[in-house]
Design a protein around this motif. Structure first.
Motif, PDB file in Angstrom:
ATOM      1  N   ASP A   1     -46.380  25.837 -26.643  1.00  0.00           N
ATOM      2  CA  ASP A   1     -47.829  25.836 -26.538  1.00  0.00           C
ATOM      3  C   ASP A   1     -48.429  27.014 -27.298  1.00  0.00           C
ATOM      4  O   ASP A   1     -47.707  27.882 -27.793  1.00  0.00           O
ATOM      5  CB  ASP A   1     -48.287  25.842 -25.080  1.00  0.00           C
ATOM      6  CG  ASP A   1     -47.951  27.116 -24.322  1.00  0.00           C
ATOM      7  OD1 ASP A   1     -47.402  28.062 -24.917  1.00  0.00           O
ATOM      8  OD2 ASP A   1     -48.260  27.188 -23.123  1.00  0.00           O
TER       9      ASP A   1
ATOM     10  N   ILE B   1     -52.749  25.780 -24.837  1.00  0.00           N
ATOM     11  CA  ILE B   1     -52.843  24.432 -25.386  1.00  0.00           C
ATOM     12  C   ILE B   1     -51.442  23.912 -25.674  1.00  0.00           C
ATOM     13  O   ILE B   1     -50.696  24.512 -26.446  1.00  0.00           O
ATOM     14  CB  ILE B   1     -53.700  24.434 -26.676  1.00  0.00           C
ATOM     15  CG1 ILE B   1     -55.129  24.878 -26.323  1.00  0.00           C
ATOM     16  CG2 ILE B   1     -53.681  23.073 -27.343  1.00  0.00           C
ATOM     17  CD1 ILE B   1     -56.052  24.971 -27.513  1.00  0.00           C
TER      18      ILE B   1
ATOM     19  N   LEU C   1     -48.488  21.651 -27.176  1.00  0.00           N
ATOM     20  CA  LEU C   1     -48.248  21.114 -28.513  1.00  0.00           C
ATOM     21  C   LEU C   1     -47.410  19.833 -28.524  1.00  0.00           C
ATOM     22  O   LEU C   1     -47.286  19.197 -29.562  1.00  0.00           O
ATOM     23  CB  LEU C   1     -47.568  22.174 -29.389  1.00  0.00           C
ATOM     24  CG  LEU C   1     -48.395  23.427 -29.638  1.00  0.00           C
ATOM     25  CD1 LEU C   1     -47.589  24.438 -30.432  1.00  0.00           C
ATOM     26  CD2 LEU C   1     -49.697  23.102 -30.335  1.00  0.00           C
TER      27      LEU C   1
ATOM     28  N   GLU D   1     -46.384  16.153 -28.548  1.00  0.00           N
ATOM     29  CA  GLU D   1     -47.172  15.070 -29.136  1.00  0.00           C
ATOM     30  C   GLU D   1     -47.935  14.246 -28.109  1.00  0.00           C
ATOM     31  O   GLU D   1     -49.016  13.741 -28.396  1.00  0.00           O
ATOM     32  CB  GLU D   1     -46.281  14.175 -29.995  1.00  0.00           C
ATOM     33  CG  GLU D   1     -45.853  14.847 -31.279  1.00  0.00           C
ATOM     34  CD  GLU D   1     -45.046  13.941 -32.181  1.00  0.00           C
ATOM     35  OE1 GLU D   1     -45.074  12.704 -31.999  1.00  0.00           O
ATOM     36  OE2 GLU D   1     -44.383  14.475 -33.088  1.00  0.00           O
TER      37      GLU D   1
ATOM     38  N   LYS E   1     -49.261  15.435 -25.379  1.00  0.00           N
ATOM     39  CA  LYS E   1     -50.151  16.306 -24.605  1.00  0.00           C
ATOM     40  C   LYS E   1     -51.124  17.071 -25.498  1.00  0.00           C
ATOM     41  O   LYS E   1     -51.559  18.160 -25.154  1.00  0.00           O
ATOM     42  CB  LYS E   1     -49.322  17.291 -23.786  1.00  0.00           C
ATOM     43  CG  LYS E   1     -48.451  16.612 -22.767  1.00  0.00           C
ATOM     44  CD  LYS E   1     -47.624  17.595 -22.005  1.00  0.00           C
ATOM     45  CE  LYS E   1     -46.742  16.824 -21.029  1.00  0.00           C
ATOM     46  NZ  LYS E   1     -45.792  17.672 -20.367  1.00  0.00           N
ATOM     47  N   GLN E   2     -51.501  16.509 -26.625  1.00  0.00           N
ATOM     48  CA  GLN E   2     -52.329  17.231 -27.584  1.00  0.00           C
ATOM     49  C   GLN E   2     -53.830  16.986 -27.413  1.00  0.00           C
ATOM     50  O   GLN E   2     -54.619  17.332 -28.285  1.00  0.00           O
ATOM     51  CB  GLN E   2     -51.904  16.870 -29.016  1.00  0.00           C
ATOM     52  CG  GLN E   2     -50.539  17.382 -29.367  1.00  0.00           C
ATOM     53  CD  GLN E   2     -50.139  17.072 -30.798  1.00  0.00           C
ATOM     54  OE1 GLN E   2     -50.852  16.409 -31.545  1.00  0.00           O
ATOM     55  NE2 GLN E   2     -48.986  17.559 -31.193  1.00  0.00           N
ATOM     56  N   TRP E   3     -54.260  16.472 -26.274  1.00  0.00           N
ATOM     57  CA  TRP E   3     -55.679  16.185 -26.079  1.00  0.00           C
ATOM     58  C   TRP E   3     -56.543  17.435 -26.223  1.00  0.00           C
ATOM     59  O   TRP E   3     -57.622  17.391 -26.800  1.00  0.00           O
ATOM     60  CB  TRP E   3     -55.917  15.495 -24.736  1.00  0.00           C
ATOM     61  CG  TRP E   3     -55.533  16.331 -23.545  1.00  0.00           C
ATOM     62  CD1 TRP E   3     -54.309  16.383 -22.935  1.00  0.00           C
ATOM     63  CD2 TRP E   3     -56.372  17.251 -22.850  1.00  0.00           C
ATOM     64  NE1 TRP E   3     -54.347  17.279 -21.889  1.00  0.00           N
ATOM     65  CE2 TRP E   3     -55.596  17.825 -21.808  1.00  0.00           C
ATOM     66  CE3 TRP E   3     -57.701  17.639 -22.989  1.00  0.00           C
ATOM     67  CZ2 TRP E   3     -56.101  18.765 -20.930  1.00  0.00           C
ATOM     68  CZ3 TRP E   3     -58.210  18.585 -22.098  1.00  0.00           C
ATOM     69  CH2 TRP E   3     -57.412  19.128 -21.081  1.00  0.00           C
TER      70      TRP E   3
ATOM     71  N   LEU F   1     -55.736  20.160 -27.944  1.00  0.00           N
ATOM     72  CA  LEU F   1     -55.657  20.569 -29.341  1.00  0.00           C
ATOM     73  C   LEU F   1     -56.651  19.766 -30.184  1.00  0.00           C
ATOM     74  O   LEU F   1     -57.335  20.309 -31.039  1.00  0.00           O
ATOM     75  CB  LEU F   1     -54.235  20.408 -29.883  1.00  0.00           C
ATOM     76  CG  LEU F   1     -54.016  20.828 -31.335  1.00  0.00           C
ATOM     77  CD1 LEU F   1     -54.332  22.312 -31.531  1.00  0.00           C
ATOM     78  CD2 LEU F   1     -52.572  20.542 -31.761  1.00  0.00           C
TER      79      LEU F   1
ATOM     80  N   THR G   1     -59.897  21.490 -32.064  1.00  0.00           N
ATOM     81  CA  THR G   1     -59.933  21.248 -33.507  1.00  0.00           C
ATOM     82  C   THR G   1     -61.287  20.664 -33.914  1.00  0.00           C
ATOM     83  O   THR G   1     -61.923  21.145 -34.851  1.00  0.00           O
ATOM     84  CB  THR G   1     -58.793  20.287 -33.916  1.00  0.00           C
ATOM     85  OG1 THR G   1     -57.538  20.884 -33.568  1.00  0.00           O
ATOM     86  CG2 THR G   1     -58.811  19.997 -35.402  1.00  0.00           C
TER      87      THR G   1
ATOM     88  N   TRP H   1     -59.035  16.464 -37.798  1.00  0.00           N
ATOM     89  CA  TRP H   1     -57.796  16.275 -37.062  1.00  0.00           C
ATOM     90  C   TRP H   1     -56.711  15.830 -38.023  1.00  0.00           C
ATOM     91  O   TRP H   1     -56.877  14.893 -38.786  1.00  0.00           O
ATOM     92  CB  TRP H   1     -57.979  15.244 -35.953  1.00  0.00           C
ATOM     93  CG  TRP H   1     -56.723  15.004 -35.172  1.00  0.00           C
ATOM     94  CD1 TRP H   1     -56.053  13.826 -35.061  1.00  0.00           C
ATOM     95  CD2 TRP H   1     -55.986  15.956 -34.413  1.00  0.00           C
ATOM     96  NE1 TRP H   1     -54.948  13.985 -34.274  1.00  0.00           N
ATOM     97  CE2 TRP H   1     -54.867  15.299 -33.860  1.00  0.00           C
ATOM     98  CE3 TRP H   1     -56.130  17.303 -34.144  1.00  0.00           C
ATOM     99  CZ2 TRP H   1     -53.923  15.923 -33.058  1.00  0.00           C
ATOM    100  CZ3 TRP H   1     -55.195  17.938 -33.344  1.00  0.00           C
ATOM    101  CH2 TRP H   1     -54.112  17.250 -32.808  1.00  0.00           C
TER     102      TRP H   1
END
Length: 128
Positions: free
Chosen positions: A39, A72, A74, A76, A78-80, A82, A86, A93
């Motif tokens: 993270d 946050i 990382l 794949e 759980k990237q909401w 991120l 962004t 994105w």
């Protein structure tokens, strides 16, 4: 080394939490934490001067508004968060380096207040 002492200096009131609301904040630093955690640690600071911010009790801050730390994920799936930071930072994105590209960017952050060991602390609710 001789230090000139200011005899009228006051002890700082320290850092305070602000009331829950949406604030304009600056990404101060992004750190890629160790591989086991997978993270990012994001340090955020208020862009509004402390004198214009309101504390949890609804009164003007006596000290400084504290930095807000966010973590946050990382992975794949759980990237909401991120994606949210962004887009809030105005970046497209896709593949990029958040450690390099996010610092100094301003984002709108919905802060909430949580109690930790008897003290109010701000925590990121979401990036808007």
């Amino acid at each position: 080394m001789l230090i000139r002492v200011n005899l009228s200096a006051e002890v700082s009131a320290g850092f305070e939490a602000v009331k829950a609301a949406t604030y304009r904040m600056r990404v101060k630093e992004v750190t890629d934490r160790n591989p086991e955690k997978n993270d990012l640690e994001v340090k955020l600071e208020h862009t509004t001067p402390a004198s214009e911010l309101v504390g949890v009790a609804g009164l003007p801050l006596k000290g400084q508004a504290g930095q807000v730390f966010d973590y946050i994920m990382l992975a794949e799936d759980k990237q909401w968060k991120l994606i949210a930071i962004t887009e809030a930072a105005g970046l497209p994105w896709g593949d990029y380096d958040p450690v390099i590209d996010l610092p100094c960017r301003e984002v709108d952050v919905a802060l909430k207040v949580e109690m930790y060991e008897g003290e109010a602390r701000n925590k990121v609710g979401r990036y808007v």
